[in-house]
Design a protein around this motif. Structure first.
Motif, PDB file in Angstrom:
ATOM      1  N   LEU A 145      16.820 -14.787  -3.939  1.00 42.14           N
ATOM      2  CA  LEU A 145      16.154 -13.563  -4.391  1.00 42.14           C
ATOM      3  C   LEU A 145      15.098 -13.092  -3.392  1.00 42.14           C
ATOM      4  O   LEU A 145      14.699 -11.935  -3.411  1.00 42.14           O
ATOM      5  N   ARG A 146      14.652 -14.008  -2.536  1.00 45.37           N
ATOM      6  CA  ARG A 146      13.606 -13.684  -1.549  1.00 45.37           C
ATOM      7  C   ARG A 146      14.182 -13.439  -0.160  1.00 45.37           C
ATOM      8  O   ARG A 146      13.442 -13.206   0.790  1.00 45.37           O
ATOM      9  N   THR A 147      15.495 -13.506  -0.033  1.00 46.92           N
ATOM     10  CA  THR A 147      16.119 -13.396   1.288  1.00 46.92           C
ATOM     11  C   THR A 147      16.401 -11.941   1.640  1.00 46.92           C
ATOM     12  O   THR A 147      17.187 -11.271   0.991  1.00 46.92           O
ATOM     13  N   VAL A 169      27.531 -20.222   1.028  1.00 49.84           N
ATOM     14  CA  VAL A 169      27.285 -20.930   2.294  1.00 49.84           C
ATOM     15  C   VAL A 169      26.219 -21.995   2.111  1.00 49.84           C
ATOM     16  O   VAL A 169      26.372 -23.141   2.562  1.00 49.84           O
ATOM     17  N   LEU A 170      25.135 -21.648   1.433  1.00 48.51           N
ATOM     18  CA  LEU A 170      24.032 -22.598   1.239  1.00 48.51           C
ATOM     19  C   LEU A 170      24.451 -23.763   0.346  1.00 48.51           C
ATOM     20  O   LEU A 170      24.094 -24.922   0.613  1.00 48.51           O
ATOM     21  N   ALA A 171      25.199 -23.468  -0.706  1.00 47.81           N
ATOM     22  CA  ALA A 171      25.652 -24.521  -1.615  1.00 47.81           C
ATOM     23  C   ALA A 171      26.626 -25.459  -0.908  1.00 47.81           C
ATOM     24  O   ALA A 171      26.546 -26.696  -1.043  1.00 47.81           O
ATOM     25  N   ALA A 172      27.557 -24.898  -0.142  1.00 44.70           N
ATOM     26  CA  ALA A 172      28.526 -25.717   0.592  1.00 44.70           C
ATOM     27  C   ALA A 172      27.828 -26.564   1.647  1.00 44.70           C
ATOM     28  O   ALA A 172      28.153 -27.751   1.830  1.00 44.70           O
ATOM     29  N   PHE A 173      26.860 -25.975   2.331  1.00 44.80           N
ATOM     30  CA  PHE A 173      26.150 -26.725   3.373  1.00 44.80           C
ATOM     31  C   PHE A 173      25.343 -27.865   2.766  1.00 44.80           C
ATOM     32  O   PHE A 173      25.263 -28.962   3.350  1.00 44.80           O
ATOM     33  N   ALA A 174      24.742 -27.642   1.597  1.00 41.55           N
ATOM     34  CA  ALA A 174      23.967 -28.696   0.933  1.00 41.55           C
ATOM     35  C   ALA A 174      24.845 -29.890   0.598  1.00 41.55           C
ATOM     36  O   ALA A 174      24.410 -31.043   0.682  1.00 41.55           O
ATOM     37  N   ASN A 175      26.093 -29.639   0.227  1.00 43.80           N
ATOM     38  CA  ASN A 175      27.033 -30.722  -0.041  1.00 43.80           C
ATOM     39  C   ASN A 175      27.518 -31.377   1.252  1.00 43.80           C
ATOM     40  O   ASN A 175      27.746 -32.584   1.308  1.00 43.80           O
ATOM     41  N   HIS A 176      27.680 -30.564   2.268  1.00 43.20           N
ATOM     42  CA  HIS A 176      28.180 -31.043   3.567  1.00 43.20           C
ATOM     43  C   HIS A 176      27.153 -31.930   4.269  1.00 43.20           C
ATOM     44  O   HIS A 176      27.500 -32.975   4.832  1.00 43.20           O
ATOM     45  N   ASN A 177      25.896 -31.516   4.253  1.00 45.41           N
ATOM     46  CA  ASN A 177      24.830 -32.261   4.938  1.00 45.41           C
ATOM     47  C   ASN A 177      23.787 -32.680   3.904  1.00 45.41           C
ATOM     48  O   ASN A 177      22.812 -31.976   3.671  1.00 45.41           O
ATOM     49  N   GLU A 178      24.005 -33.833   3.307  1.00 45.47           N
ATOM     50  CA  GLU A 178      23.123 -34.285   2.233  1.00 45.47           C
ATOM     51  C   GLU A 178      21.760 -34.732   2.754  1.00 45.47           C
ATOM     52  O   GLU A 178      20.801 -34.811   1.983  1.00 45.47           O
ATOM     53  N   THR A 179      21.669 -35.033   4.049  1.00 51.64           N
ATOM     54  CA  THR A 179      20.371 -35.411   4.624  1.00 51.64           C
ATOM     55  C   THR A 179      19.405 -34.236   4.563  1.00 51.64           C
ATOM     56  O   THR A 179      18.230 -34.394   4.229  1.00 51.64           O
ATOM     57  N   ILE A 180      19.915 -33.057   4.891  1.00 51.93           N
ATOM     58  CA  ILE A 180      19.096 -31.843   4.799  1.00 51.93           C
ATOM     59  C   ILE A 180      19.172 -31.266   3.398  1.00 51.93           C
ATOM     60  O   ILE A 180      18.145 -30.916   2.803  1.00 51.93           O
ATOM     61  N   GLY A 181      20.374 -31.174   2.866  1.00 50.65           N
ATOM     62  CA  GLY A 181      20.541 -30.538   1.564  1.00 50.65           C
ATOM     63  C   GLY A 181      20.204 -29.071   1.671  1.00 50.65           C
ATOM     64  O   GLY A 181      20.943 -28.291   2.272  1.00 50.65           O
ATOM     65  N   TYR A 182      19.048 -28.709   1.143  1.00 45.40           N
ATOM     66  CA  TYR A 182      18.572 -27.337   1.296  1.00 45.40           C
ATOM     67  C   TYR A 182      17.079 -27.358   1.571  1.00 45.40           C
ATOM     68  O   TYR A 182      16.328 -28.143   0.982  1.00 45.40           O
ATOM     69  N   ILE A 186      16.372 -22.059   5.829  1.00 49.67           N
ATOM     70  CA  ILE A 186      17.813 -22.059   6.068  1.00 49.67           C
ATOM     71  C   ILE A 186      18.460 -20.827   5.444  1.00 49.67           C
ATOM     72  O   ILE A 186      19.463 -20.312   5.948  1.00 49.67           O
ATOM     73  N   ASN A 187      17.882 -20.347   4.342  1.00 49.22           N
ATOM     74  CA  ASN A 187      18.438 -19.155   3.694  1.00 49.22           C
ATOM     75  C   ASN A 187      18.428 -17.949   4.634  1.00 49.22           C
ATOM     76  O   ASN A 187      19.390 -17.176   4.688  1.00 49.22           O
ATOM     77  N   PHE A 188      17.353 -17.801   5.411  1.00 43.60           N
ATOM     78  CA  PHE A 188      17.280 -16.679   6.349  1.00 43.60           C
ATOM     79  C   PHE A 188      18.258 -16.852   7.508  1.00 43.60           C
ATOM     80  O   PHE A 188      18.880 -15.882   7.957  1.00 43.60           O
ATOM     81  N   ILE A 189      18.395 -18.082   7.980  1.00 40.46           N
ATOM     82  CA  ILE A 189      19.330 -18.349   9.073  1.00 40.46           C
ATOM     83  C   ILE A 189      20.758 -18.050   8.630  1.00 40.46           C
ATOM     84  O   ILE A 189      21.515 -17.348   9.316  1.00 40.46           O
ATOM     85  N   ALA A 190      21.129 -18.570   7.456  1.00 39.77           N
ATOM     86  CA  ALA A 190      22.480 -18.330   6.938  1.00 39.77           C
ATOM     87  C   ALA A 190      22.711 -16.853   6.654  1.00 39.77           C
ATOM     88  O   ALA A 190      23.801 -16.316   6.903  1.00 39.77           O
ATOM     89  N   GLY A 191      21.681 -16.182   6.137  1.00 42.72           N
ATOM     90  CA  GLY A 191      21.799 -14.752   5.855  1.00 42.72           C
ATOM     91  C   GLY A 191      22.046 -13.950   7.113  1.00 42.72           C
ATOM     92  O   GLY A 191      22.895 -13.041   7.135  1.00 42.72           O
ATOM     93  N   MET A 192      21.339 -14.286   8.184  1.00 45.09           N
ATOM     94  CA  MET A 192      21.544 -13.574   9.446  1.00 45.09           C
ATOM     95  C   MET A 192      22.932 -13.857  10.015  1.00 45.09           C
ATOM     96  O   MET A 192      23.600 -12.952  10.554  1.00 45.09           O
ATOM     97  N   LEU A 193      23.385 -15.087   9.882  1.00 38.49           N
ATOM     98  CA  LEU A 193      24.736 -15.421  10.351  1.00 38.49           C
ATOM     99  C   LEU A 193      25.788 -14.605   9.604  1.00 38.49           C
ATOM    100  O   LEU A 193      26.768 -14.136  10.201  1.00 38.49           O
ATOM    101  N   LEU A 194      25.597 -14.415   8.309  1.00 42.44           N
ATOM    102  CA  LEU A 194      26.538 -13.604   7.524  1.00 42.44           C
ATOM    103  C   LEU A 194      26.538 -12.151   7.978  1.00 42.44           C
ATOM    104  O   LEU A 194      27.590 -11.505   8.026  1.00 42.44           O
TER     105      LEU A 194
END
Length: 367
Positions: A145-147, A169-182, A186-194
């Motif tokens: 909501l803040r992105t 993207v954020l939900a899938a990445f959180a599952n993919h990289n559990e060390t970082i999760g969320y 990251i929301n801004f980075i993923a948003g710009m990539l989209l």
């Protein structure tokens, strides 16, 4: 069954070349192209006080440059039948700017994301289907909501709304990289990539490549130790390049982290104009996080004399906060040229050595 042709960079680049040439035939004339619009090509709404006159001046100079770069990239991609292997020529081309039409494909290639995507064609969908930790998902939903509230693609009712793709993207990445999760940022980075790729899976793999081998993943882990480390390294590098500036800010009791922490954690997303940001990211995907230090130091050194003239904490802080609000950073072509020439040779060994020094200092303080 996955159609592997959709992942073939040569096929996709050939398609993009054809699309670009077709679009060029229908392009608006130069006077229309120079017309300022209330929304930038990536969907960001311009503020009421936007300086259209300065922006048009920049466009008049920049557009012929990018037309030349398009022709150069056309020739390079056709001759190489895709993005060529890393080398001096590719580095020179990337530093001079990747045309918008080819940016996503070049990023995928030079970052290693394309290779990962081909090797694991079903992985993104698997991570998307996997159940998320409820706490992680709650934090993602809150930050979505803040992105980019000022971007039309993230506003309710948008024709090409990116809110759901961003959540995916954020939900899938959180599952993919559990060390970082969320982690926030990251929301801004993923948003710009989209906004650049217009593709969820491509954005997922680019995000993975960024945090896996282009910037320190510890920027986004608990404690953000990587971020703390690199702020120490930045100060060390500045002390060598601009000792008077560092000493002056120290006398005023100013820690540059007031502004630089956010620069690094968001990879300059909320600091630089969009096209300048993307030109910096062109280099980031090819060369890694050394570019972050180059940009930060160039901004500081460019404003050194102004900062040295400030005698109070408040005046200096205000100047620091406005280092990215000038024609200097808007003029992305000259700015990117500057970040390489103003600092000259800059070895990665200096960063590695600085990180080791911080770790050693941290270990001693804890013993």
């Amino acid at each position: 069954v996955v159609d592997m042709s959709t992942f073939d960079p040569k096929t996709r680049l050939a398609t993009r070349l054809a699309e670009r040439n077709a679009a060029a035939e229908q392009a608006e004339d130069s006077s229309e192209l120079l017309d300022s619009r209330r929304v930038c090509p990536y969907g960001f709404q311009r503020p009421e006080d936007f300086d259209y006159q300065t922006y048009n001046r920049f466009l008049r100079e920049y557009m012929p440059v990018m037309m030349r770069r398009k022709r150069k990239w056309d020739s390079l991609l056709k001759h190489s039948r895709g993005v060529p292997s890393a080398g001096r020529k590719l580095k020179r081309y990337v530093r001079k700017g990747i045309p918008r039409e080819f940016r996503a494909d070049v990023w995928l290639s030079v970052s290693g994301a394309q290779k990962k995507m081909v090797e694991r064609p079903n992985h993104y969908r698997e991570m998307l289907r996997k159940q998320n930790d409820p706490d992680v998902l709650q934090r993602i939903d809150l930050d979505i909501l803040r992105t980019f509230p000022e971007n039309v693609h993230f506003q309710e009712g948008a024709k090409e709304m990116q809110v759901i793709p961003l959540r995916n993207v954020l939900a899938a990445f959180a599952n993919h990289n559990e060390t970082i999760g969320y982690c926030q940022g990251i929301n801004f980075i993923a948003g710009m990539l989209l906004l650049v790729t217009e593709n969820e899976e491509h954005s997922f793999w680019l995000l993975d490549s960024l945090l896996d081998n282009r910037v320190q993943s510890a920027y986004y882990t608990s404690g953000m130790t990587g971020l703390q480390t690199d702020q120490f390294v930045l100060r060390t590098l500045l002390l060598r390049r601009a000792p008077r500036l560092v000493q002056h800010l120290d006398q005023l009791k100013i820690d540059i982290q007031v502004v630089t922490v956010r620069w690094f954690v968001c990879l300059f997303i909320d600091a630089l104009p969009v096209e300048t940001l993307l030109r910096v990211w062109d280099c980031l995907f090819l060369e890694g996080d050394k570019i972050l230090f180059r940009v930060a130091m160039a901004l500081m050194i460019h404003h050194e004399e102004t900062l040295l003239s400030k005698s109070t904490f408040i005046d200096a802080i205000e100047t620091l906060k406005t280092t990215t609000n000038s024609f200097y950073v808007l003029d992305c072509h000259h700015f990117v040229h500057d970040i390489y020439t103003i600092l000259g040779s800059f070895s990665r060994r200096q960063i590695v050595k600085g990180r080791a020094a911080y770790q050693s200092q941290s270990d001693r303080s804890q013993s």
